[in-house]
Design a protein around this motif. Structure first.
Motif, PDB file in Angstrom:
ATOM      1  N   PRO A  31       0.825  -1.244  -0.180  1.00  0.00           N
ATOM      2  CA  PRO A  31       0.177   0.192  -0.043  1.00  0.00           C
ATOM      3  C   PRO A  31       0.833   1.183  -0.116  1.00  0.00           C
ATOM      4  O   PRO A  31       0.390   2.324  -0.671  1.00  0.00           O
ATOM      5  N   LEU A  32       2.030   1.184   0.808  1.00  0.00           N
ATOM      6  CA  LEU A  32       3.020   2.446   0.774  1.00  0.00           C
ATOM      7  C   LEU A  32       3.462   2.410  -0.527  1.00  0.00           C
ATOM      8  O   LEU A  32       3.357   3.880  -0.867  1.00  0.00           O
ATOM      9  N   VAL A  33       3.796   1.733  -1.269  1.00  0.00           N
ATOM     10  CA  VAL A  33       4.275   1.744  -2.864  1.00  0.00           C
ATOM     11  C   VAL A  33       3.293   2.524  -3.503  1.00  0.00           C
ATOM     12  O   VAL A  33       3.606   3.298  -4.304  1.00  0.00           O
ATOM     13  N   VAL A  34       2.099   2.081  -3.515  1.00  0.00           N
ATOM     14  CA  VAL A  34       0.934   2.495  -4.402  1.00  0.00           C
ATOM     15  C   VAL A  34       0.542   3.994  -4.101  1.00  0.00           C
ATOM     16  O   VAL A  34       0.575   4.860  -4.857  1.00  0.00           O
ATOM     17  N   PHE A  38       0.887   7.374  -6.316  1.00  0.00           N
ATOM     18  CA  PHE A  38      -0.153   8.293  -6.412  1.00  0.00           C
ATOM     19  C   PHE A  38       0.394   9.735  -6.085  1.00  0.00           C
ATOM     20  O   PHE A  38       0.046  10.688  -6.805  1.00  0.00           O
ATOM     21  N   ILE A  39       0.824   9.933  -4.921  1.00  0.00           N
ATOM     22  CA  ILE A  39       1.196  11.287  -4.408  1.00  0.00           C
ATOM     23  C   ILE A  39       2.294  11.848  -5.586  1.00  0.00           C
ATOM     24  O   ILE A  39       1.830  12.922  -5.883  1.00  0.00           O
ATOM     25  N   LEU A  40       3.441  11.033  -5.768  1.00  0.00           N
ATOM     26  CA  LEU A  40       4.344  11.643  -6.686  1.00  0.00           C
ATOM     27  C   LEU A  40       3.786  11.760  -8.137  1.00  0.00           C
ATOM     28  O   LEU A  40       4.436  12.637  -8.637  1.00  0.00           O
ATOM     29  N   LEU A  80       4.786   5.090 -12.718  1.00  0.00           N
ATOM     30  CA  LEU A  80       5.676   4.830 -11.494  1.00  0.00           C
ATOM     31  C   LEU A  80       5.503   3.231 -11.039  1.00  0.00           C
ATOM     32  O   LEU A  80       6.470   2.859 -10.884  1.00  0.00           O
ATOM     33  N   VAL A  81       4.204   2.978 -11.086  1.00  0.00           N
ATOM     34  CA  VAL A  81       3.946   1.513 -10.750  1.00  0.00           C
ATOM     35  C   VAL A  81       4.782   0.656 -11.642  1.00  0.00           C
ATOM     36  O   VAL A  81       5.346  -0.481 -11.311  1.00  0.00           O
ATOM     37  N   ILE A  82       4.359   0.958 -12.835  1.00  0.00           N
ATOM     38  CA  ILE A  82       5.032   0.219 -13.830  1.00  0.00           C
ATOM     39  C   ILE A  82       6.649  -0.078 -13.506  1.00  0.00           C
ATOM     40  O   ILE A  82       7.204  -1.142 -13.765  1.00  0.00           O
ATOM     41  N   LEU A  83       7.171   1.198 -13.312  1.00  0.00           N
ATOM     42  CA  LEU A  83       8.770   1.018 -13.144  1.00  0.00           C
ATOM     43  C   LEU A  83       9.040   0.352 -11.938  1.00  0.00           C
ATOM     44  O   LEU A  83      10.210  -0.355 -11.941  1.00  0.00           O
ATOM     45  N   TRP A  84       8.276   0.374 -10.998  1.00  0.00           N
ATOM     46  CA  TRP A  84       8.403  -0.528  -9.782  1.00  0.00           C
ATOM     47  C   TRP A  84       8.369  -2.049 -10.056  1.00  0.00           C
ATOM     48  O   TRP A  84       9.331  -2.628  -9.623  1.00  0.00           O
ATOM     49  N   VAL A  85       7.442  -2.344 -10.938  1.00  0.00           N
ATOM     50  CA  VAL A  85       7.401  -3.785 -11.441  1.00  0.00           C
ATOM     51  C   VAL A  85       8.513  -4.275 -12.075  1.00  0.00           C
ATOM     52  O   VAL A  85       9.103  -5.319 -11.999  1.00  0.00           O
ATOM     53  N   LYS A  86       8.840  -3.534 -12.961  1.00  0.00           N
ATOM     54  CA  LYS A  86      10.028  -3.832 -14.011  1.00  0.00           C
ATOM     55  C   LYS A  86      11.235  -3.820 -13.406  1.00  0.00           C
ATOM     56  O   LYS A  86      11.933  -4.671 -13.329  1.00  0.00           O
ATOM     57  N   PHE A  87      11.514  -2.632 -12.471  1.00  0.00           N
ATOM     58  CA  PHE A  87      12.933  -2.567 -12.119  1.00  0.00           C
ATOM     59  C   PHE A  87      13.160  -3.000 -10.658  1.00  0.00           C
ATOM     60  O   PHE A  87      14.518  -3.216 -10.296  1.00  0.00           O
ATOM     61  N   ILE A 165      -3.479  -0.769 -11.337  1.00  0.00           N
ATOM     62  CA  ILE A 165      -2.856  -0.727 -10.093  1.00  0.00           C
ATOM     63  C   ILE A 165      -3.622  -1.336  -8.879  1.00  0.00           C
ATOM     64  O   ILE A 165      -3.033  -2.162  -8.551  1.00  0.00           O
ATOM     65  N   PHE A 166      -4.935  -1.458  -9.040  1.00  0.00           N
ATOM     66  CA  PHE A 166      -5.627  -2.242  -8.014  1.00  0.00           C
ATOM     67  C   PHE A 166      -5.892  -3.296  -8.411  1.00  0.00           C
ATOM     68  O   PHE A 166      -5.559  -4.506  -7.430  1.00  0.00           O
ATOM     69  N   ARG A 167      -6.616  -3.715  -9.373  1.00  0.00           N
ATOM     70  CA  ARG A 167      -7.030  -5.081  -9.819  1.00  0.00           C
ATOM     71  C   ARG A 167      -5.820  -5.709 -10.504  1.00  0.00           C
ATOM     72  O   ARG A 167      -6.118  -6.977 -10.575  1.00  0.00           O
TER      73      ARG A 167
END
Length: 315
Positions: A31-34, A38-40, A80-87, A165-167
């Motif tokens: 949750p903190l990552v997501v 969102f904030i960034l 940003l979420v995709i970058l987290w997943v990939k890298f 992001i959520f589902r």
């Protein structure tokens, strides 16, 4: 030949299995990552245009500024979420549902049509119950298809990003770690929490807050169940987009508290001042109506029954 009863929705993996080499995000950090994304992402999209004076900070939800608000902010968050997943996690985009199959066009079309159909049913029920009235003065305004089409595109960007992001991400990660129904529940709670800041606590009642929170919960559960049923996120993405788009562009009603001054495609409705907010949804729009909560609860119960219903297969 033996017939084995099983619940296919409970036993099948959500998307793809773990690759051989990957990092696992600590579940409590998900949750903190997501939320951080969102904030960034909002800051990346909003701060530059405000500082440059391109958009007034109080006019982000007015047309045509809303086109930028939806497209830019949600695209930034999703990237940003995709970058987290990939890298960081070193996993493919298919692990969050971003893969296509021969059923993808069908799921997209059915999603849009079902979202539009359910939104129409809700508005029709509220109108028949006396919650809405026709706005005669709106008939004098010129109809333009351009805002309608542009809003369909930008609502699709917003809705697809939220669903991925959520589902796609959160649902799949919690399901892989704790099981399907924990994934459904946690995903729904987090989806509700991230939407609470958009609720107008100052001018709305406790009852409307309860309806808003409950609606958001069952909204998320329903779309999670559709991910389970279809094996992909595309139906949910399109359903969410068609749903959001039709309330504003079809009937001139607010959605998630956003109200735009455009002539709608079908009928221009306004609130009947004598009707209760629990019926109409008030300034939050039809989503916050008890009619919406009832309909979404019904489809959730049907979806849960279909997931739990044993099916027989030959072994």
């Amino acid at each position: 030949m033996q017939q084995v009863l099983s619940g296919p929705c409970l036993s099948a993996p959500l998307f793809e299995p773990y690759p051989q080499k990957h990092r696992v995000t600590w579940p409590l950090a998900l949750p903190l990552v997501v939320f951080a994304c969102f904030i960034l992402g909002q800051m990346i999209a909003v701060v530059p245009v405000v500082e440059l004076g391109l958009i007034d900070r109080d006019a982000f939800e007015a047309y045509p500024n809303i086109l930028y608000t939806l497209a830019a902010s949600f695209t930034a968050v999703l990237c940003l979420v995709i970058l987290w997943v990939k890298f960081f996690e070193r996993r493919s985009l298919a692990s969050i549902g971003l893969s296509c199959s021969k059923n993808t066009p069908k799921n997209l079309l059915l999603g849009y049509l079902t979202g539009i159909g359910m939104a129409t049913l809700i508005v029709g029920c509220i109108y028949l119950a006396g919650g809405y009235q026709l706005e005669d003065q709106a008939l004098t305004r010129a109809m333009s298809l351009l805002p309608i089409l542009l809003l369909l595109l930008t609502f699709s960007v917003q809705s697809f990003a939220e669903e991925i992001i959520f589902r796609g991400y959160l649902f799949s990660r919690f399901t892989e770690r704790y099981g399907l129904w924990t994934g459904v529940a946690v995903n729904a709670i987090l989806f509700t929490l991230i939407h609470l800041p958009g609720f107008d606590f100052d001018s709305r009642s406790l009852l409307t807050l309860i309806l808003f929170a409950f609606m958001t919960l069952v909204f998320s559960v329903y779309l999670s169940l559709k991910v389970i049923e279809t094996g992909s996120i595309w139906f949910s993405c399109a359903w969410h987009a068609g749903w959001n788009w039709l309330f504003i562009c079809g009937f001139g009603l607010p959605t998630t508290g956003i109200a735009l001054d455009i002539r709608p495609l079908l009928v221009d409705f306004g609130l009947d001042t004598q009707a209760s907010d629990w019926l109409t949804g008030g300034i939050g729009g039809p989503e916050d109506s008890i009619v919406t909560s009832i309909l979404l609860t019904i489809v959730c119960l049907v979806g849960i029954y279909r997931c739990l219903k044993p099916t027989s297969r030959a072994v």
